[in-house]
Design a protein around this motif. Structure first.
Motif, short mmCIF file in Angstrom:
data_model
loop_
_atom_site.label_atom_id
_atom_site.label_comp_id
_atom_site.label_asym_id
_atom_site.label_seq_id
_atom_site.Cartn_x
_atom_site.Cartn_y
_atom_site.Cartn_z
N LEU A 1 -5.34 1.49 -10.34
CA LEU A 1 -5.69 2.83 -10.80
C LEU A 1 -5.49 3.91 -9.74
CD1 LEU A 1 -8.92 2.11 -12.85
CD2 LEU A 1 -6.60 2.41 -13.71
N ILE A 2 -5.69 3.58 -8.49
CA ILE A 2 -5.65 4.63 -7.47
C ILE A 2 -4.26 5.20 -7.25
CG2 ILE A 2 -7.72 3.84 -6.29
CD1 ILE A 2 -5.97 2.60 -4.15
N HIS A 3 -3.22 4.51 -7.73
CA HIS A 3 -1.86 4.99 -7.54
C HIS A 3 -1.33 5.75 -8.75
CE1 HIS A 3 -1.67 2.89 -3.77
NE2 HIS A 3 -2.04 1.77 -4.36
N LEU A 4 -2.11 5.88 -9.82
CA LEU A 4 -1.66 6.61 -11.01
C LEU A 4 -1.77 8.11 -10.80
CD1 LEU A 4 -3.36 4.58 -13.90
CD2 LEU A 4 -1.02 4.37 -13.03
N ASP A 5 -0.80 8.85 -11.29
CA ASP A 5 -0.94 10.32 -11.27
C ASP A 5 -1.71 10.73 -12.53
OD1 ASP A 5 0.86 10.46 -13.45
OD2 ASP A 5 2.58 10.80 -12.14
N ALA B 1 -19.70 1.67 -4.52
CA ALA B 1 -19.47 0.64 -3.51
C ALA B 1 -19.52 -0.75 -4.13
CB ALA B 1 -20.50 0.76 -2.40
N SER B 2 -20.38 -0.94 -5.12
CA SER B 2 -20.52 -2.27 -5.72
C SER B 2 -19.30 -2.66 -6.54
CB SER B 2 -21.78 -2.33 -6.59
OG SER B 2 -21.63 -1.58 -7.78
N PHE B 3 -18.53 -1.68 -7.04
CA PHE B 3 -17.35 -1.99 -7.84
C PHE B 3 -16.10 -2.20 -7.00
CE2 PHE B 3 -19.83 0.12 -11.23
CZ PHE B 3 -19.85 -0.93 -12.13
N GLY B 4 -16.06 -1.59 -5.85
CA GLY B 4 -14.87 -1.71 -5.02
C GLY B 4 -13.73 -0.85 -5.58
N ALA B 5 -12.58 -0.94 -4.96
CA ALA B 5 -11.43 -0.14 -5.39
C ALA B 5 -10.56 -0.94 -6.34
CB ALA B 5 -10.61 0.29 -4.18
N CYS B 6 -9.97 -0.26 -7.28
CA CYS B 6 -9.02 -0.87 -8.20
C CYS B 6 -7.63 -0.36 -7.81
CB CYS B 6 -9.34 -0.52 -9.66
SG CYS B 6 -8.17 -1.25 -10.80
N GLU B 7 -6.88 -1.19 -7.16
CA GLU B 7 -5.58 -0.78 -6.64
C GLU B 7 -4.64 -0.28 -7.73
OE1 GLU B 7 -4.82 -0.49 -3.39
OE2 GLU B 7 -6.87 -1.12 -2.97
#
Length: 96
Positions: free
Chosen positions: A79-83, A71-77
Motif C-alpha cells: 500500500l505505501i507505494h500506491l499513488d 505500531a501494532s499493525f506494522g507497514a504494508c509494503e
C-alpha cells in the motif's frame, strides 16, 4: 434503612452502551450499582478490573492510542507505494 446517593462520571457513549445491556438484563443502573457496592461491603473485595486503569489512561489520549494501533499493525509494503489514483481504484474495486 437510610440510603445514600453514589455518583460517578463515565463517557456518554460508555453510559449509553452499558444502559442498553443493563435494560436488556431487566435491571436498572441503580440495581447494578447497588449489587456491586453490596458485594464490596459484604466481602471486602473490589471486583477485579484487570488493566482497566491503563485502558482509561490510553482512552484519554486518542493520539497516543492511534500511535499504538498503528505500531501494532506494522507497514504494508503493497500500500505505501500506491499513488492517490491507484489507492482510489483499489478501494473502489472492493465496493463495486
Amino acid at each position: 434503612m437510610a440510603t445514600a446517593v453514589v455518583s460517578g462520571r463515565v463517557d456518554e457513549q460508555v453510559k449509553a452502551r452499558a444502559e442498553a445491556f443493563i435494560r436488556a438484563a431487566g435491571l436498572s443502573t441503580g440495581d447494578v450499582i447497588r449489587v456491586v457496592w453490596e458485594h464490596i461491603a459484604r466481602t471486602g473485595e473490589v471486583p477485579d478490573v484487570g488493566d482497566a486503569a491503563e485502558r482509561l489512561d490510553a482512552a484519554r489520549d486518542p493520539m497516543e492510542r492511534l500511535g499504538e494501533l498503528r505500531a501494532s499493525f506494522g507497514a504494508c509494503e503493497d500500500l505505501i507505494h500506491l499513488d492517490d489514483a491507484q489507492m482510489r481504484d483499489m478501494i473502489a474495486s472492493r465496493y463495486a
